[in-house]
Design a protein around this motif. Structure first.
Motif, mmCIF file in Angstrom:
data_model
loop_
_atom_site.group_PDB
_atom_site.id
_atom_site.type_symbol
_atom_site.label_atom_id
_atom_site.label_comp_id
_atom_site.label_asym_id
_atom_site.label_seq_id
_atom_site.Cartn_x
_atom_site.Cartn_y
_atom_site.Cartn_z
ATOM 1 N N ASN A 26 -29.766 -40.233 23.044
ATOM 2 C CA ASN A 26 -28.850 -39.911 22.599
ATOM 3 C C ASN A 26 -28.254 -39.632 24.031
ATOM 4 O OD1 ASN A 26 -25.539 -39.577 23.088
ATOM 5 N ND2 ASN A 26 -26.115 -38.001 22.152
ATOM 6 N N PRO A 27 -27.940 -40.743 24.911
ATOM 7 C CA PRO A 27 -27.590 -40.930 26.761
ATOM 8 C C PRO A 27 -26.965 -39.635 26.362
ATOM 9 C CG PRO A 27 -26.232 -42.909 25.806
ATOM 10 C CD PRO A 27 -27.843 -42.292 24.747
ATOM 11 N N PHE A 28 -25.787 -39.617 26.002
ATOM 12 C CA PHE A 28 -24.354 -38.869 26.181
ATOM 13 C C PHE A 28 -24.516 -37.060 25.624
ATOM 14 C CE2 PHE A 28 -23.323 -42.743 24.816
ATOM 15 C CZ PHE A 28 -22.768 -43.172 25.658
ATOM 16 N N ARG A 29 -25.782 -36.558 25.264
ATOM 17 C CA ARG A 29 -26.382 -35.271 24.535
ATOM 18 C C ARG A 29 -26.045 -34.548 25.266
ATOM 19 N NH1 ARG A 29 -31.545 -37.232 25.475
ATOM 20 N NH2 ARG A 29 -32.389 -36.673 27.278
ATOM 21 N N PRO A 30 -25.215 -33.035 25.292
ATOM 22 C CA PRO A 30 -25.060 -32.934 24.096
ATOM 23 C C PRO A 30 -24.197 -33.610 23.126
ATOM 24 C CG PRO A 30 -24.237 -31.099 25.412
ATOM 25 C CD PRO A 30 -24.285 -32.431 26.056
ATOM 26 N N PHE A 31 -22.826 -34.464 24.020
ATOM 27 C CA PHE A 31 -22.143 -35.097 23.232
ATOM 28 C C PHE A 31 -22.263 -35.749 22.075
ATOM 29 C CE2 PHE A 31 -20.930 -33.632 27.253
ATOM 30 C CZ PHE A 31 -19.839 -32.701 27.183
ATOM 31 N N CYS A 32 -21.225 -36.823 21.281
ATOM 32 C CA CYS A 32 -21.670 -37.357 20.647
ATOM 33 C C CYS A 32 -21.457 -39.025 20.929
ATOM 34 C CB CYS A 32 -20.882 -37.080 19.333
ATOM 35 S SG CYS A 32 -19.266 -37.639 19.317
ATOM 36 N N SER A 33 -20.927 -38.942 22.271
ATOM 37 C CA SER A 33 -20.752 -40.605 22.904
ATOM 38 C C SER A 33 -19.955 -40.139 24.293
ATOM 39 C CB SER A 33 -18.659 -40.575 22.017
ATOM 40 O OG SER A 33 -18.131 -40.096 22.105
ATOM 41 N N GLU A 34 -19.995 -41.568 24.497
ATOM 42 C CA GLU A 34 -19.435 -41.254 26.227
ATOM 43 C C GLU A 34 -18.346 -41.069 26.119
ATOM 44 O OE1 GLU A 34 -19.507 -44.549 29.392
ATOM 45 O OE2 GLU A 34 -19.568 -45.420 27.498
ATOM 46 N N ARG A 35 -17.213 -41.077 25.144
ATOM 47 C CA ARG A 35 -15.568 -40.717 24.968
ATOM 48 C C ARG A 35 -15.946 -39.284 25.624
ATOM 49 N NH1 ARG A 35 -12.188 -39.008 21.441
ATOM 50 N NH2 ARG A 35 -10.163 -39.539 21.525
ATOM 51 N N CYS A 36 -16.751 -38.809 24.562
ATOM 52 C CA CYS A 36 -16.852 -37.006 23.918
ATOM 53 C C CYS A 36 -16.911 -36.805 25.250
ATOM 54 C CB CYS A 36 -17.232 -36.474 23.010
ATOM 55 S SG CYS A 36 -16.646 -36.658 21.608
ATOM 56 N N LYS A 37 -18.312 -37.475 25.960
ATOM 57 C CA LYS A 37 -18.406 -36.732 27.712
ATOM 58 C C LYS A 37 -18.035 -37.191 28.594
ATOM 59 C CE LYS A 37 -22.408 -37.925 30.833
ATOM 60 N NZ LYS A 37 -23.300 -39.175 30.925
ATOM 61 N N ASN A 38 -16.780 -38.467 28.746
ATOM 62 C CA ASN A 38 -15.548 -38.758 29.440
ATOM 63 C C ASN A 38 -14.559 -37.643 29.464
ATOM 64 O OD1 ASN A 38 -17.410 -40.320 31.362
ATOM 65 N ND2 ASN A 38 -16.489 -41.727 29.651
ATOM 66 N N MET A 39 -14.713 -37.153 28.216
ATOM 67 C CA MET A 39 -13.111 -36.013 28.250
ATOM 68 C C MET A 39 -13.982 -34.983 28.904
ATOM 69 S SD MET A 39 -11.666 -37.065 23.940
ATOM 70 C CE MET A 39 -12.220 -35.378 23.696
ATOM 71 N N ASP A 40 -14.761 -34.409 28.527
ATOM 72 C CA ASP A 40 -14.919 -33.949 29.211
ATOM 73 C C ASP A 40 -15.008 -33.356 30.633
ATOM 74 O OD1 ASP A 40 -16.570 -30.092 28.749
ATOM 75 O OD2 ASP A 40 -18.145 -31.609 29.958
ATOM 76 N N LEU A 41 -15.569 -34.029 31.640
ATOM 77 C CA LEU A 41 -15.727 -34.371 33.403
ATOM 78 C C LEU A 41 -14.767 -34.179 33.032
ATOM 79 C CD1 LEU A 41 -17.239 -35.043 35.420
ATOM 80 C CD2 LEU A 41 -17.453 -37.736 34.815
ATOM 81 N N GLY A 42 -13.874 -35.588 32.644
ATOM 82 C CA GLY A 42 -12.130 -35.117 32.616
ATOM 83 C C GLY A 42 -11.382 -33.860 33.259
ATOM 84 N N ALA A 43 -11.996 -33.290 32.014
ATOM 85 C CA ALA A 43 -10.911 -31.907 32.230
ATOM 86 C C ALA A 43 -11.910 -30.173 32.681
ATOM 87 C CB ALA A 43 -11.026 -30.981 30.723
ATOM 88 N N TRP A 44 -13.284 -31.015 33.591
ATOM 89 C CA TRP A 44 -13.532 -30.121 34.818
ATOM 90 C C TRP A 44 -13.219 -30.945 36.497
ATOM 91 C CZ3 TRP A 44 -16.293 -26.323 34.575
ATOM 92 C CH2 TRP A 44 -16.968 -25.291 33.931
ATOM 93 N N SER A 48 -9.021 -27.941 34.339
ATOM 94 C CA SER A 48 -8.835 -27.235 32.923
ATOM 95 C C SER A 48 -9.160 -26.464 32.197
ATOM 96 C CB SER A 48 -8.874 -28.495 32.317
ATOM 97 O OG SER A 48 -7.704 -28.850 32.162
ATOM 98 N N PHE A 49 -10.708 -25.808 32.831
ATOM 99 C CA PHE A 49 -11.821 -25.227 32.033
ATOM 100 C C PHE A 49 -11.747 -24.300 33.879
ATOM 101 C CE2 PHE A 49 -14.112 -28.091 30.633
ATOM 102 C CZ PHE A 49 -13.554 -28.730 29.142
ATOM 103 N N ARG A 50 -10.938 -22.787 33.378
ATOM 104 C CA ARG A 50 -11.350 -21.883 34.121
ATOM 105 C C ARG A 50 -11.641 -20.409 33.853
ATOM 106 N NH1 ARG A 50 -5.161 -23.189 37.723
ATOM 107 N NH2 ARG A 50 -5.009 -25.005 37.108
ATOM 108 N N MET A 51 -12.069 -19.850 35.298
ATOM 109 C CA MET A 51 -12.334 -18.414 34.500
ATOM 110 C C MET A 51 -11.315 -17.542 34.930
ATOM 111 S SD MET A 51 -15.332 -18.045 33.111
ATOM 112 C CE MET A 51 -15.459 -16.707 32.787
ATOM 113 N N PRO A 52 -10.797 -17.181 34.154
ATOM 114 C CA PRO A 52 -9.537 -16.314 34.401
ATOM 115 C C PRO A 52 -9.801 -14.298 35.761
ATOM 116 C CG PRO A 52 -9.908 -15.493 31.948
ATOM 117 C CD PRO A 52 -11.301 -16.600 32.950
ATOM 118 N N VAL A 53 -9.351 -14.558 36.774
ATOM 119 C CA VAL A 53 -8.981 -13.302 37.547
ATOM 120 C C VAL A 53 -7.942 -13.607 38.144
ATOM 121 C CG1 VAL A 53 -9.982 -13.408 39.802
ATOM 122 C CG2 VAL A 53 -11.292 -14.860 38.175
#
Length: 68
Positions: A26-44, A48-53
């Motif tokens: 699975n080249p997208f591990r730990p994601f199940c698909s390229e779509r999920c991998k790209n959604m996560d990359l887009g959020a970063w 969208s992923f931030r530590m509350p400070v």
């Protein structure tokens, strides 16, 4: 599967919460698909992923006050 290779693990996809094969096949591990991998990359990328400070006051000294 060869006898000297460990069995592939099934993990939860961090994006869609579906099942994902965590193995070299699975080249997208730990994601199940390229779509999920790209959604996560887009959020970063969109920060969208931030530590509350809590923002310190502008007059607060950073670090050890003895060193300043």
């Amino acid at each position: 599967m060869k006898p000297d290779q460990p069995a592939a693990r099934v993990v939860v996809c961090p994006a869609c919460k579906g099942k994902s094969i965590y193995a070299a096949s699975n080249p997208f591990r730990p994601f199940c698909s390229e779509r999920c991998k790209n959604m996560d990359l887009g959020a970063w990328a969109s920060e969208s992923f931030r530590m509350p400070v809590d923002t310190p006051p502008d007059d607060e000294v950073y670090g050890d006050p003895k060193l300043q």
